[in-house]
Design an enzyme around this catalytic site. Structure first.
Site, PDB file in Angstrom:
ATOM      1  N   ASP A 153       0.831  -1.199   0.000  1.00  0.00           N
ATOM      2  CA  ASP A 153       0.000   0.000   0.000  1.00  0.00           C
ATOM      3  C   ASP A 153       0.870   1.256   0.000  1.00  0.00           C
ATOM      4  O   ASP A 153       2.094   1.192  -0.123  1.00  0.00           O
ATOM      5  CB  ASP A 153      -0.955  -0.010   1.195  1.00  0.00           C
ATOM      6  CG  ASP A 153      -0.216  -0.007   2.527  1.00  0.00           C
ATOM      7  OD1 ASP A 153       1.024   0.174   2.540  1.00  0.00           O
ATOM      8  OD2 ASP A 153      -0.876  -0.183   3.550  1.00  0.00           O
ATOM      9  N   SER A 154       0.232   2.426   0.138  1.00  0.00           N
ATOM     10  CA  SER A 154       0.965   3.692   0.058  1.00  0.00           C
ATOM     11  C   SER A 154       1.995   3.837   1.170  1.00  0.00           C
ATOM     12  O   SER A 154       3.012   4.504   0.995  1.00  0.00           O
ATOM     13  CB  SER A 154      -0.004   4.876   0.073  1.00  0.00           C
ATOM     14  OG  SER A 154      -0.788   4.852   1.248  1.00  0.00           O
ATOM     15  N   HIS A 155       1.771   3.212   2.325  1.00  0.00           N
ATOM     16  CA  HIS A 155       2.765   3.259   3.402  1.00  0.00           C
ATOM     17  C   HIS A 155       4.029   2.506   2.987  1.00  0.00           C
ATOM     18  O   HIS A 155       5.144   2.954   3.223  1.00  0.00           O
ATOM     19  CB  HIS A 155       2.201   2.646   4.692  1.00  0.00           C
ATOM     20  CG  HIS A 155       1.050   3.397   5.253  1.00  0.00           C
ATOM     21  ND1 HIS A 155       1.191   4.625   5.865  1.00  0.00           N
ATOM     22  CD2 HIS A 155      -0.272   3.102   5.269  1.00  0.00           C
ATOM     23  CE1 HIS A 155       0.004   5.049   6.266  1.00  0.00           C
ATOM     24  NE2 HIS A 155      -0.905   4.147   5.895  1.00  0.00           N
TER      25      HIS A 155
END
Length: 170
Positions: A153-155
């Site tokens: 994901d974006s993390h």
């Protein structure tokens, strides 16, 4: 001779061998387009000639000899980064579905890479592949050395690093 060709000729003779790369909607599909072979990296599902994806970290590569190539973007809200020959990327944010032309290239061998720089929480996005106009020939796709890539994901991939604020929205 067109201004673009004169500019490229000038740059080839008197400056670094670079022409101004341009990414723009192609309009009506040119006749005689043929699919270019490509390497697909990341998590995708093939549906016919399309690649459906939702996770970040996906990219598509091809190589060709010529001065332009095309790619097709399908439905879905996406942010793409187009790289030609390792140069700095051109951002294509929320493009409309359709055919796009990468032009303004000097005649010769080129590598084209499109990175997906977004995740798609609302639904899948579609990449429809690369295409060559008449007179452009395919070259072997770039071979990658073994490496470890983090796809998540974006993390995981750090997309939030470019945000001007710490507040998130969907």
């Amino acid at each position: 001779m067109s201004l673009a060709r004169v500019t490229c000729a000038f740059l080839l003779l008197f400056a670094a061998p670079v022409c101004a790369q341009v990414v723009q909607p192609a309009g009506p599909r040119p006749p005689n387009l043929k699919a270019l072979p490509m390497a697909v990296h990341g998590r995708v599902l093939r549906e016919g000639s399309d690649f459906v994806r939702q996770w970040p970290g996906t990219y598509f590569e091809t190589a060709f000899r010529g001065s332009s190539a095309f790619f097709r973007v399908g439905p879905g809200e996406v942010s793409l980064r187009i790289r030609v020959d390792g140069r700095p990327p051109i951002a294509l944010v929320k493009p409309s579905p359709g055919l796009y032309r990468v032009g303004g290239l000097a005649a010769g061998a080129h590598r084209l890479r499109i990175d997906v720089a977004s995740e798609s929480q609302a639904g899948v996005t579609v990449f429809g592949g690369y295409y060559a106009p008449a007179g452009v020939t395919s070259l072997p796709t770039p071979k990658r050395r073994k490496s470890i890539e983090f796809i998540g994901d974006s993390h995981t991939v750090g997309y939030g690093n470019t945000s001007p604020s710490r507040q998130c929205t969907e």
